[in-house]
Motif scaffolding. Sequence first.
Motif: not given
Length: 394
Positions: A258-259, A20-25
């Motif tokens: 993700l972490r 993932p490069i550019d994400i939001e939840i």
Amino acid sequence: MPSDELYSRNKLIDYVDIRPIDIEICDVTLRDGEQTPGVAFTKEEKMDLATELDNIGIEVIEAGFPVVSSSEKETVKSISNMGLNAKICCLSRSITTDVDAALDCDVDIVSVFIAMSDLHLRYKYHKSCHDVVACAMHTIEYAKDHGLKVRFAAEDATRTDVALLQKVFKEAEKYNVEYVSIADTIGILNPSTTYYLVSKIKETVKTDVCIHCHDDLGLATANTLAAAEAGAKQLHTTVNGIGERAGNAALEELLVALRVQYGLERYDTTGLNRLSRKLENYSGLTTPVNKAIVGKNAFTHESGIHVMAILEEPRTYELFSPEMVGGERNLIVGKHTGMKALKGIIKDMGCNLEHDELCALIDRIKSCTEVKRGISRSRLKEIILELKEHEGQQ
């Protein structure tokens, strides 16, 4: 514990050129999560959950579906006016009156949805695809003209012809929607097909892509990660994975994955267990003990070999520390506990027993009816005191 020791990073990801490069939840607990059969949150409960989500760093909170009722509308408006850092979103059918309700609630984003799969067109809408899409575009234009950001969502997208999805998303792009959203409404995807579908959509549209996965095959979190790897920007989740039928992608699983998998540390994961417990309380839904991240057994160890290693170095049998998610480690004495492990647990508890006392203790444990479910530290202390009292009487 230093940050680099809170978890073991998946170093294999260094050999795979997809991340993932550019994400939001976008967390949808307050809307899709509330569609869990038997679940209904009060306004105060929704506001409290929204605060917790905002503290974690969630970028978008879907607060509800305003046209459901006057109380739902009031709740969505109250959340919109809490002054949170997160953007507030609400759901809207492809009807302008739904957009009016969203406007009354002061939301930042409205999610306008339609289904285009043959099944939904035939059995739900009883309309042609052309007519349904025309309604959606009219509603999108209306929302944009009234200053709202718009997410255009394709319900049952994963049973819709890919070429049709591309065509309609491209049409929505002409109205300057902020997002196009792929909804895996019945959880039919797997990671490979998710990656393929998101990639095909991104070949056609420049607009940010969202992914909304259901967990009917137990693949929602994995599919959401695959979508992120393929370039999806907005990832949808619910706390504890609640939602219709088998639920949605679980927020706690996604954030920790993700972490650990990609080193994305911008979310405050220390509040995950607290949030999970609140969700349990408000929803009345009990979290399975073996639930990843927030289940009672997530940091519980009984096997003697495991316990001895944990006492020496927790990372031997823990991918990430309980502190990282606001949890606690629990070393259980049970039928798999050997002498060395028991000695280590006793020492860790601050107790000192002679060899004969340890032998007597383990004999008592093995014959104890409670051993089937494991013996807690508090109960272990009681047994030790009972043995000492018995010895003192002899």
